[in-house]
Scaffold this motif. Structure first.
Motif, PDB file in Angstrom:
ATOM      1  N   VAL A 379       0.859  -1.180   0.000  1.00 22.40           N
ATOM      2  CA  VAL A 379       0.000   0.000   0.000  1.00 22.40           C
ATOM      3  C   VAL A 379       0.901   1.238   0.000  1.00 22.40           C
ATOM      4  O   VAL A 379       1.843   1.326   0.779  1.00 22.40           O
ATOM      5  CB  VAL A 379      -0.911   0.020   1.244  1.00 22.40           C
ATOM      6  CG1 VAL A 379      -1.913   1.160   1.160  1.00 22.40           C
ATOM      7  CG2 VAL A 379      -1.629  -1.312   1.391  1.00 22.40           C
ATOM      8  N   PRO A 380       0.656   2.214  -0.881  1.00 21.42           N
ATOM      9  CA  PRO A 380       1.524   3.396  -0.931  1.00 21.42           C
ATOM     10  C   PRO A 380       1.602   4.089   0.425  1.00 21.42           C
ATOM     11  O   PRO A 380       0.566   4.377   1.042  1.00 21.42           O
ATOM     12  CB  PRO A 380       0.837   4.294  -1.972  1.00 21.42           C
ATOM     13  CG  PRO A 380       0.039   3.366  -2.822  1.00 21.42           C
ATOM     14  CD  PRO A 380      -0.422   2.273  -1.907  1.00 21.42           C
ATOM     15  N   THR A 383      -0.552   7.213   1.368  1.00 20.98           N
ATOM     16  CA  THR A 383      -1.960   7.140   1.749  1.00 20.98           C
ATOM     17  C   THR A 383      -2.081   6.997   3.252  1.00 20.98           C
ATOM     18  O   THR A 383      -1.121   6.620   3.934  1.00 20.98           O
ATOM     19  CB  THR A 383      -2.651   5.939   1.077  1.00 20.98           C
ATOM     20  OG1 THR A 383      -2.069   4.724   1.585  1.00 20.98           O
ATOM     21  CG2 THR A 383      -2.490   5.976  -0.429  1.00 20.98           C
ATOM     22  N   GLY A 386      -1.606   3.333   3.972  1.00 22.06           N
ATOM     23  CA  GLY A 386      -0.211   2.948   3.836  1.00 22.06           C
ATOM     24  C   GLY A 386       0.669   3.500   4.938  1.00 22.06           C
ATOM     25  O   GLY A 386       1.589   2.822   5.403  1.00 22.06           O
ATOM     26  N   ALA A 438      -3.119   8.284  -4.977  1.00 19.53           N
ATOM     27  CA  ALA A 438      -2.392   7.028  -4.777  1.00 19.53           C
ATOM     28  C   ALA A 438      -3.321   5.902  -4.344  1.00 19.53           C
ATOM     29  O   ALA A 438      -3.168   4.746  -4.766  1.00 19.53           O
ATOM     30  CB  ALA A 438      -1.290   7.232  -3.739  1.00 19.53           C
ATOM     31  N   TRP A 439      -4.307   6.219  -3.504  1.00 19.73           N
ATOM     32  CA  TRP A 439      -5.247   5.196  -3.032  1.00 19.73           C
ATOM     33  C   TRP A 439      -6.126   4.705  -4.181  1.00 19.73           C
ATOM     34  O   TRP A 439      -6.355   3.498  -4.322  1.00 19.73           O
ATOM     35  CB  TRP A 439      -6.096   5.751  -1.898  1.00 19.73           C
ATOM     36  CG  TRP A 439      -7.063   4.763  -1.298  1.00 19.73           C
ATOM     37  CD1 TRP A 439      -8.414   4.858  -1.276  1.00 19.73           C
ATOM     38  CD2 TRP A 439      -6.743   3.538  -0.617  1.00 19.73           C
ATOM     39  NE1 TRP A 439      -8.973   3.782  -0.636  1.00 19.73           N
ATOM     40  CE2 TRP A 439      -7.977   2.959  -0.223  1.00 19.73           C
ATOM     41  CE3 TRP A 439      -5.553   2.885  -0.318  1.00 19.73           C
ATOM     42  CZ2 TRP A 439      -8.034   1.736   0.470  1.00 19.73           C
ATOM     43  CZ3 TRP A 439      -5.611   1.673   0.376  1.00 19.73           C
ATOM     44  CH2 TRP A 439      -6.837   1.118   0.755  1.00 19.73           C
ATOM     45  N   GLU A 441      -5.346   4.659  -7.289  1.00 19.34           N
ATOM     46  CA  GLU A 441      -4.501   3.832  -8.160  1.00 19.34           C
ATOM     47  C   GLU A 441      -4.309   2.450  -7.549  1.00 19.34           C
ATOM     48  O   GLU A 441      -4.357   1.433  -8.252  1.00 19.34           O
ATOM     49  CB  GLU A 441      -3.153   4.518  -8.370  1.00 19.34           C
ATOM     50  CG  GLU A 441      -2.232   3.763  -9.312  1.00 19.34           C
ATOM     51  CD  GLU A 441      -0.923   4.491  -9.551  1.00 19.34           C
ATOM     52  OE1 GLU A 441      -0.053   3.916 -10.242  1.00 19.34           O
ATOM     53  OE2 GLU A 441      -0.771   5.619  -9.039  1.00 19.34           O
ATOM     54  N   TRP A 442      -4.092   2.402  -6.226  1.00 19.44           N
ATOM     55  CA  TRP A 442      -3.894   1.095  -5.564  1.00 19.44           C
ATOM     56  C   TRP A 442      -5.162   0.249  -5.658  1.00 19.44           C
ATOM     57  O   TRP A 442      -5.091  -0.968  -5.830  1.00 19.44           O
ATOM     58  CB  TRP A 442      -3.499   1.299  -4.105  1.00 19.44           C
ATOM     59  CG  TRP A 442      -3.076   0.023  -3.430  1.00 19.44           C
ATOM     60  CD1 TRP A 442      -1.849  -0.572  -3.489  1.00 19.44           C
ATOM     61  CD2 TRP A 442      -3.880  -0.812  -2.585  1.00 19.44           C
ATOM     62  NE1 TRP A 442      -1.835  -1.726  -2.740  1.00 19.44           N
ATOM     63  CE2 TRP A 442      -3.067  -1.896  -2.179  1.00 19.44           C
ATOM     64  CE3 TRP A 442      -5.194  -0.752  -2.128  1.00 19.44           C
ATOM     65  CZ2 TRP A 442      -3.538  -2.911  -1.339  1.00 19.44           C
ATOM     66  CZ3 TRP A 442      -5.662  -1.765  -1.302  1.00 19.44           C
ATOM     67  CH2 TRP A 442      -4.850  -2.829  -0.912  1.00 19.44           C
TER      68      TRP A 442
END
Length: 451
Positions: A379-380, A383, A386, A438-439, A441-442
């Motif tokens: 997880v980035p 976020t 993450g 980023a979330w 995209e994840w």
């Protein structure tokens, strides 16, 4: 034979983990000991029962880290946030929840899910095979806690936990404080400057001790006795043993030279130690406390250099059960010694309903992915999810690891933004904008679809 995912504990984390895994097509068995086996805090046998407060705290997803976490959980189809929204109460910018209808709704939705089976009864041992998530929270039953302690090598997981406050580094006045390790210990310059020091004159020290002794303290509930975690004696207890105790203990002024006044020896020194790898958070060394929150803010801002301090976490004392996740869990939240077992929720060292549910959400998705034949990417860390999972699985200092709420101090800094109070709104907005992209995209969906 169909692989089932077994989840122990039907609180916030266990309920969310079950929901996420079941929606991905995995058969889930949710083990909950209540109402067969009760606790002093729970009143019902409902899943996701709220026992501490009815607040999920701020719902501002642009200026607050927990509000951002709300947003991320909603984007992931979380049952906890869906039911919280459905049963919310008027509370200004906070998300407050009507407790019983909320828990009853979570329970009904999970029991009605075709991929979920709720089994009452206590799990007392760590399973030797299968796919498992342990999400038993701070009130893990005694026998299971003993089994976890035996596996992880810890003497005890249940104790009265006196916690020191944590300060945002950017709010420390470095025109008063300075960086230096005692006796300049450390092989590198960074190690030699691993601490921030706040000097006190004799008059300042005496006034601080007076305020500390007079401050309102948290009292134990009936029938509870104070068995403190080793090395975490509250500062009030130390001060009660004599006015000089702290000056010869955590506030000793030896081995330090104040570059702002090199010819003046401080009467006492309060040290702050970096609390995360980013250097955005510092804990006040040796300042575990049972003062009530309002008193803490007043007393700790008497410390020179902390007059405008903002706190990522205030100190406190409570019964707690959690594992030393940075040493025990991998980045998929699996127990290193038994990788068929994941941990989720407050037992991993996160604090709060939302944070616990968030770790359940990740554990449920990670376990389901593995059962279905693939592994989710990390997880980035940019976020909220993450930042939390990175903190508990390696970002925190294992030697001083303590439960933590989500806060922007856990996030990697956004480059090019000015620090300080005036730039805070722009900085927090930059954190949340970056996190949302980023979330999305994840989760595997384009950022434009987030609206």
């Amino acid at each position: 034979m169909t692989r089932e995912l077994h989840i122990v504990g039907g609180g916030m984390a266990g309920s969310e983990a079950a929901w996420q895994a079941a929606n991905l097509g995995v058969q889930v068995v949710l083990h909950e000991m209540r109402p067969t086996v009760g606790t002093f805090a729970h009143r019902t046998g409902s899943l996701a029962e709220m026992v501490c407060s009815n607040s999920f705290r701020s719902d501002d997803d642009e200026q607050n880290a927990v509000g951002l976490l709300h947003w991320e959980m909603r984007q992931a189809g979380g049952i906890i946030m869906e039911m919280a929204d459905r049963h919310r109460l008027p509370a200004g910018g906070a998300l407050a929840v009507d407790r019983d209808p909320f828990a009853e709704a979570v329970t009904a939705r999970l029991r009605a899910h075709p991929n979920v089976r709720v089994e009452p009864g206590e799990i007392t041992e760590l399973p030797v095979d299968g796919d498992w998530i342990i999400a038993t929270g701070p009130l893990t039953s005694g026998r299971l806690a003993e089994a976890i302690a035996a596996e992880t090598g810890q003497d005890s997981l249940a104790f009265f936990d006196a916690i020191a406050p944590i300060v945002y580094a950017e709010t420390i006045d470095m025109s008063v404080a300075w960086e230096q390790s005692r006796y300049d210990k450390g092989e590198t310059e960074a190690e030699q400057k691993a601490y921030i020091n706040c000097p006190m004159t004799k008059a300042e020290y005496e006034a601080f001790i007076d305020a500390l002794l007079a401050a309102e303290k948290t009292e134990f509930k009936d029938g509870e006795t104070a068995g403190y975690f080793d090395g975490c004696l509250p500062i009030e207890v130390m001060a009660e043993r004599g006015r000089e105790t702290l000056r010869h203990g955590p506030m000793k002024p030896v081995g330090l030279t104040n570059p702002h006044q090199p010819d003046v020896k401080p009467w006492a020194v309060v040290q702050l130690r970096r609390d995360n790898a980013l250097g955005t958070l510092y804990n006040i060394v040796g300042f575990q406390t049972k003062m009530k929150y309002g008193a803490q803010t007043d007393v700790f801002r008497m410390i020179p250099g902390l007059h405008d301090a903002s706190f990522a976490r205030l100190g406190g004392i409570h019964r707690n059960t959690f594992i030393n996740s940075p040493t025990l869990l991998d980045d998929q939240m699996r127990l290193r010694s038994r990788p068929h077992i994941r941990f989720a929720g407050q037992i991993t060292g996160v604090e709060g309903y939302v944070e616990s549910a968030a770790m359940g959400l990740l554990a449920g998705r990670m376990a389901a992915a593995e059962i279905l034949g693939h592994t989710l990417p990390p997880v980035p860390p940019t976020t909220a999810m993450g930042a939390l999972v990175h903190h508990i699985t390696g970002g925190a200092d294992a030697k001083t690891f303590q439960p933590m709420n989500v806060n922007f101090g856990l996030f990697p800094p956004v480059e090019g933004l000015k620090a300080g109070r005036r730039g805070r709104r722009d900085r927090y907005k930059a954190y949340t904008d970056r996190a949302k992209a980023a979330w999305d995209e994840w989760l595997g969906r384009p950022a434009a679809a987030a609206e």
